[in-house]
Design a protein around this motif. Structure first.
Motif, PDB file in Angstrom:
ATOM      1  N   PHE A  55      64.232  77.682 -14.427  1.00  0.00           N
ATOM      2  CA  PHE A  55      65.654  78.014 -14.554  1.00  0.00           C
ATOM      3  C   PHE A  55      66.269  77.315 -15.763  1.00  0.00           C
ATOM      4  N   TYR A  56      67.214  77.992 -16.389  1.00  0.00           N
ATOM      5  CA  TYR A  56      68.013  77.354 -17.442  1.00  0.00           C
ATOM      6  C   TYR A  56      69.359  78.054 -17.474  1.00  0.00           C
ATOM      7  N   LEU A  57      70.271  77.496 -18.243  1.00  0.00           N
ATOM      8  CA  LEU A  57      71.625  78.052 -18.259  1.00  0.00           C
ATOM      9  C   LEU A  57      71.932  78.721 -19.589  1.00  0.00           C
ATOM     10  N   HIS A  58      72.638  79.840 -19.495  1.00  0.00           N
ATOM     11  CA  HIS A  58      73.255  80.436 -20.670  1.00  0.00           C
ATOM     12  C   HIS A  58      74.768  80.382 -20.457  1.00  0.00           C
ATOM     13  N   TYR A  59      75.476  80.431 -21.556  1.00  0.00           N
ATOM     14  CA  TYR A  59      76.930  80.229 -21.466  1.00  0.00           C
ATOM     15  C   TYR A  59      77.649  81.436 -22.060  1.00  0.00           C
ATOM     16  N   GLN A  60      78.528  82.036 -21.233  1.00  0.00           N
ATOM     17  CA  GLN A  60      79.285  83.177 -21.758  1.00  0.00           C
ATOM     18  C   GLN A  60      80.684  82.708 -22.161  1.00  0.00           C
ATOM     19  N   PRO A  61      81.022  82.930 -23.430  1.00  0.00           N
ATOM     20  CA  PRO A  61      82.329  82.471 -23.919  1.00  0.00           C
ATOM     21  C   PRO A  61      83.501  83.080 -23.140  1.00  0.00           C
ATOM     22  N   ILE A  62      84.547  82.272 -22.981  1.00  0.00           N
ATOM     23  CA  ILE A  62      85.813  82.749 -22.424  1.00  0.00           C
ATOM     24  C   ILE A  62      86.839  82.581 -23.548  1.00  0.00           C
ATOM     25  N   VAL A  63      87.500  83.687 -23.889  1.00  0.00           N
ATOM     26  CA  VAL A  63      88.410  83.627 -25.049  1.00  0.00           C
ATOM     27  C   VAL A  63      89.869  83.745 -24.614  1.00  0.00           C
ATOM     28  N   GLU A  64      90.692  83.171 -25.439  1.00  0.00           N
ATOM     29  CA  GLU A  64      92.128  83.313 -25.226  1.00  0.00           C
ATOM     30  C   GLU A  64      92.512  84.675 -25.782  1.00  0.00           C
ATOM     31  N   LEU A  65      93.116  85.531 -24.941  1.00  0.00           N
ATOM     32  CA  LEU A  65      93.395  86.907 -25.372  1.00  0.00           C
ATOM     33  C   LEU A  65      94.372  86.956 -26.545  1.00  0.00           C
ATOM     34  N   ALA A  66      95.313  86.059 -26.555  1.00  0.00           N
ATOM     35  CA  ALA A  66      96.338  86.102 -27.607  1.00  0.00           C
ATOM     36  C   ALA A  66      95.762  85.782 -28.974  1.00  0.00           C
ATOM     37  N   THR A  67      94.748  84.901 -29.018  1.00  0.00           N
ATOM     38  CA  THR A  67      94.252  84.421 -30.317  1.00  0.00           C
ATOM     39  C   THR A  67      92.821  84.805 -30.616  1.00  0.00           C
ATOM     40  N   GLY A  68      92.085  85.203 -29.571  1.00  0.00           N
ATOM     41  CA  GLY A  68      90.668  85.509 -29.783  1.00  0.00           C
ATOM     42  C   GLY A  68      89.832  84.256 -29.873  1.00  0.00           C
ATOM     43  N   VAL A  85      71.530  73.576 -11.141  1.00  0.00           N
ATOM     44  CA  VAL A  85      72.539  74.020 -12.110  1.00  0.00           C
ATOM     45  C   VAL A  85      73.313  72.812 -12.632  1.00  0.00           C
ATOM     46  N   MET A  86      73.717  71.918 -11.706  1.00  0.00           N
ATOM     47  CA  MET A  86      74.492  70.745 -12.117  1.00  0.00           C
ATOM     48  C   MET A  86      73.654  69.813 -12.996  1.00  0.00           C
ATOM     49  N   GLU A  87      72.380  69.723 -12.652  1.00  0.00           N
ATOM     50  CA  GLU A  87      71.451  68.907 -13.436  1.00  0.00           C
ATOM     51  C   GLU A  87      71.334  69.465 -14.868  1.00  0.00           C
ATOM     52  N   LEU A  88      71.170  70.805 -14.951  1.00  0.00           N
ATOM     53  CA  LEU A  88      71.057  71.455 -16.264  1.00  0.00           C
ATOM     54  C   LEU A  88      72.351  71.296 -17.057  1.00  0.00           C
ATOM     55  N   LEU A  89      73.475  71.446 -16.342  1.00  0.00           N
ATOM     56  CA  LEU A  89      74.785  71.312 -16.990  1.00  0.00           C
ATOM     57  C   LEU A  89      74.942  69.924 -17.600  1.00  0.00           C
ATOM     58  N   ARG A  90      74.599  68.928 -16.783  1.00  0.00           N
ATOM     59  CA  ARG A  90      74.728  67.534 -17.200  1.00  0.00           C
ATOM     60  C   ARG A  90      73.991  67.308 -18.526  1.00  0.00           C
ATOM     61  N   HIS A  91      72.857  67.963 -18.633  1.00  0.00           N
ATOM     62  CA  HIS A  91      72.061  67.844 -19.853  1.00  0.00           C
ATOM     63  C   HIS A  91      72.710  68.602 -21.013  1.00  0.00           C
ATOM     64  N   ASP A  92      73.145  69.837 -20.747  1.00  0.00           N
ATOM     65  CA  ASP A  92      73.640  70.705 -21.832  1.00  0.00           C
ATOM     66  C   ASP A  92      75.000  70.268 -22.375  1.00  0.00           C
ATOM     67  N   VAL A  93      75.886  69.803 -21.463  1.00  0.00           N
ATOM     68  CA  VAL A  93      77.277  69.625 -21.898  1.00  0.00           C
ATOM     69  C   VAL A  93      77.441  68.529 -22.950  1.00  0.00           C
ATOM     70  N   THR A  94      76.590  67.537 -22.916  1.00  0.00           N
ATOM     71  CA  THR A  94      76.761  66.412 -23.840  1.00  0.00           C
ATOM     72  C   THR A  94      76.841  66.915 -25.288  1.00  0.00           C
ATOM     73  N   ALA A  95      75.884  67.749 -25.678  1.00  0.00           N
ATOM     74  CA  ALA A  95      75.869  68.263 -27.052  1.00  0.00           C
ATOM     75  C   ALA A  95      77.015  69.242 -27.288  1.00  0.00           C
ATOM     76  N   ILE A  96      77.276  70.091 -26.297  1.00  0.00           N
ATOM     77  CA  ILE A  96      78.341  71.088 -26.475  1.00  0.00           C
ATOM     78  C   ILE A  96      79.689  70.383 -26.675  1.00  0.00           C
ATOM     79  N   LEU A  97      79.942  69.383 -25.805  1.00  0.00           N
ATOM     80  CA  LEU A  97      81.240  68.703 -25.879  1.00  0.00           C
ATOM     81  C   LEU A  97      81.338  67.769 -27.084  1.00  0.00           C
ATOM     82  N   ALA A  98      80.192  67.307 -27.575  1.00  0.00           N
ATOM     83  CA  ALA A  98      80.223  66.487 -28.789  1.00  0.00           C
ATOM     84  C   ALA A  98      80.779  67.327 -29.936  1.00  0.00           C
TER      85      ALA A  98
END
Ligand code: C2E
Ligand code: CA
Ligand code: CA
Length: 542
Positions: free
Chosen positions: A284-297, A338-351
């Motif tokens: 298992f691994y995670l993919h991330y689907q973007p969520i956009v602000e409709l007003a600005t894209g 999922v939480m384990e994978l998230l914990r790993h992935d978010v560090t780089a994304i949030l950096a």
């Protein structure tokens, strides 16, 4: 092992389990029948041996008596009287007499004048007995006699005497044969010289040559053996009778073997067990689907969506395996992963994008787990992660099910994590509960978004949901936005955020980072007018 291979193995193993006991039952039936027929042949041959040996013993005794009398006139009245005496004393001998030049001169019946011709001697035994197996005497032309001659005396026996035993079957062959020459002496039925020619002179023996079960006995005292041959069809008849009861038993045993094999196969190839092994093997691994602000894209967040790639390269869709994981009690393990994978992935994304919000999905059962809060706390411990960076999504069913679930939602929000109701509109039909319930976002299900801009009867339901959400001061996120038209309608209706293939499909963390970076820039003519300047955009806000 992939599923198809496992199925093939299961089918083959199942067939073997079913067929093998049946074949074994047939084999046992055949062997048992051969044993039964062999025992029958041995008994018959032994019966013949007993009668033939008694005859030979009595004949030997009669001749010995006459030889011992040593009368120079072998046909004297006294000697004939002695013959009668020997005759009467023996149960098997028909007559006792004296022989001269191949003629029976006198016997227990009296003198025969010039003598009765006995015909040629068939063979001489190793003990010196001259044997004529089938002599017809003029005084009893209808009867075949076995004549054994020794020392000038002869004993006469009915040709069929030794083989006159009850066999139960008309086509069973019985007989006696000379041990030294292997010639048949007496018998009834067919005789195949090979039955006795190959036999070695040891104890009683039985052999199945494919056509007959042949039993052989050897006389201990005399130079002959006996045989009984039972045709093969009695073996197959017997096997058939035994098989009638053994084969169903074999089939039953086969089924008993089959059940655990099938259960095992099911366990091994069933989705729950595949999920279990996927967890173990880290498929298992995670993919991330973007969520956009409709007003600005601008991309302000992303939803973590679970992906499962099997070793053969194929993908299993989450809407297939998540419900199975839920039903089979595996969802907690999946959510933990999922939480384990998230914990790993978010560090780089949030950096790269510290303002981004990451949402992930929880199931109803997660909300009933005493460990969930600890797990979330651990997740919040990830480097660069703040509570405002984390959203959880759960369906109406999940949240509203029970009181403990509602309390759990409360506790989650207390931690600073925001909560979204997923697939909104597809679960409970009543919206009134929303007034009593604390959530932050409504995710409008793709099913309603699909109807926007169409004439479908349900198209106004989406609008109704949006109005409801507004009046409750809930932020809305539209799911599954695929067209510019849908985006425009949603934006005009006041929906703040959207997620859908119009913007992007789910992607790996690195691609997400690139997407977020470029999302503030002019993307297409429609988005251009609304685009902000470059830089970190606003996070998903309530
Ligand atoms: P969901 O939570 O409603 O996720 C949105 C689904 O819609 C995702 O499917 C996404 O790829 C798909 N989607 C997004 N935009 C579009 C679009 O424009 N068109 C179309 N046709 N589809 C779009 P996905 O990834 O196949 O997930 C399906 C469902 O599986 C999810 O629905 C969610 O219920 C469940 N799921 C996925 N990941 C997880 C997870 O980590 N945990 C739990 N409990 N459930 C998950
Ligand atoms: Ca979701
Ligand atoms: Ca959804």
């Amino acid at each position: 092992m992939n599923r198809r291979k496992a199925n093939t193995v299961a089918v083959v193993a199942g067939l073997v389990a079913l067929v093998l006991p049946v074949l074994l039952a047939l084999r046992i039936a055949h062997d048992l029948s051969v044993d039964a027929v062999s025992a029958q042949a041995l008994t018959l041959s032994e019966d013949v041996m007993r009668r033939a040996e008694a005859t030979a013993d009595q004949g030997t005794a009669a001749v010995a008596l006459l030889v011992a009398a040593n009368d120079p006139n072998r046909c004297s009245d006294a000697n004939i009287a002695l013959m009668r005496k020997a005759d009467v004393a023996s149960s098997y001998l028909q007559s006792v007499g004296a022989v001269s030049n191949g003629r029976l001169m006198c016997s227990s019946l009296g003198s025969h004048g010039a003598g009765l011709p006995l015909g040629p001697v068939a063979y001489v035994s190793s003990k010196g007995a001259r044997i004529r197996p089938a002599v017809r005497l003029s005084i009893a032309p209808g009867v075949r006699m076995l004549v054994l001659e020794k020392s000038g005396y002869a004993v006469l026996v009915h040709h069929d005497l030794a083989v006159d035993v009850f066999t139960g079957h008309p086509d069973v062959s019985l007989g006696t044969f000379a041990a030294s020459s292997r010639m048949q002496i007496t018998g009834r039925g067919r005789f195949d010289p090979r039955w006795v020619s190959a036999a070695t002179k040891t104890g009683p023996a039985v052999r199945f040559d494919g056509d007959n079960v042949v039993a052989i006995h050897w006389s201990r005292e005399h130079d002959f053996g006996t045989f009984a041959a039972v045709p093969a069809r009695y073996v197959s008849q017997g096997a058939h009778r035994i098989a009638e009861s053994l084969v169903p038993l074999g089939a039953l045993v086969g089924v008993l073997f089959l059940i655990p094999i099938l259960l095992l196969a099911r366990r091994h190839t069933s989705l729950p067990s595949l999920i279990r092994s996927a967890l173990r093997r880290r498929q298992f691994y995670l993919h991330y689907q973007p969520i956009v602000e409709l007003a600005t894209g601008r991309c302000v967040g992303a939803e973590a969506l679970l992906r499962w790639q099997r070793p053969d390269g194929s993908f299993v869709r989450p809407d297939l395996f998540i419900p199975i994981a839920e039903e089979s009690g595996l969802i907690r393990k999946v959510s933990r992963r999922v939480m384990e994978l998230l914990r790993h992935d978010v560090t780089a994304i949030l950096a790269a994008h510290p303002e981004l919000t990451i949402s992930f999905n929880l199931s109803a059962e997660d909300l009933h787990s005493l460990h969930l809060l600890d797990e979330l706390r651990e997740l919040l411990g990830a480097k660069n992660m703040l509570p405002r960076n984390l959203h959880v999504e759960m369906t109406e069913r999940g949240i509203l099910d029970t009181d403990p679930a509602r309390k759990m939602v409360h506790a989650i929000r207390e931690m600073g994590i925001r909560v979204a109701i997923d697939d909104f509109g597809t679960g409970f039909s009543s919206l009134s509960y929303l007034t009593t319930f604390e959530v932050d976002y409504l995710k409008i299900d793709k099913a309603f978004v699909d109807t926007l801009g169409t004439t479908a009867a349900t198209s106004h339901v989406a609008m109704h949901i949006i109005t409801m959400a507004k009046s409750l001061h809930l932020t809305t996120i539209a799911e599954g936005v695929e067209t510019e038209l849908q985006a425009t309608i949603l934006r005009d209706a006041g929906v703040q955020y959207a997620q859908g293939w119009l913007y992007a499909k789910a992607m790996d963390p690195a691609a997400l980072c690139d997407f977020v970076t470029s999302s503030g820039r002019p993307r297409n003519p429609a988005a251009q007018g609304n685009a902000h300047a470059n830089g970190a955009g606003p996070a998903l806000a309530t």
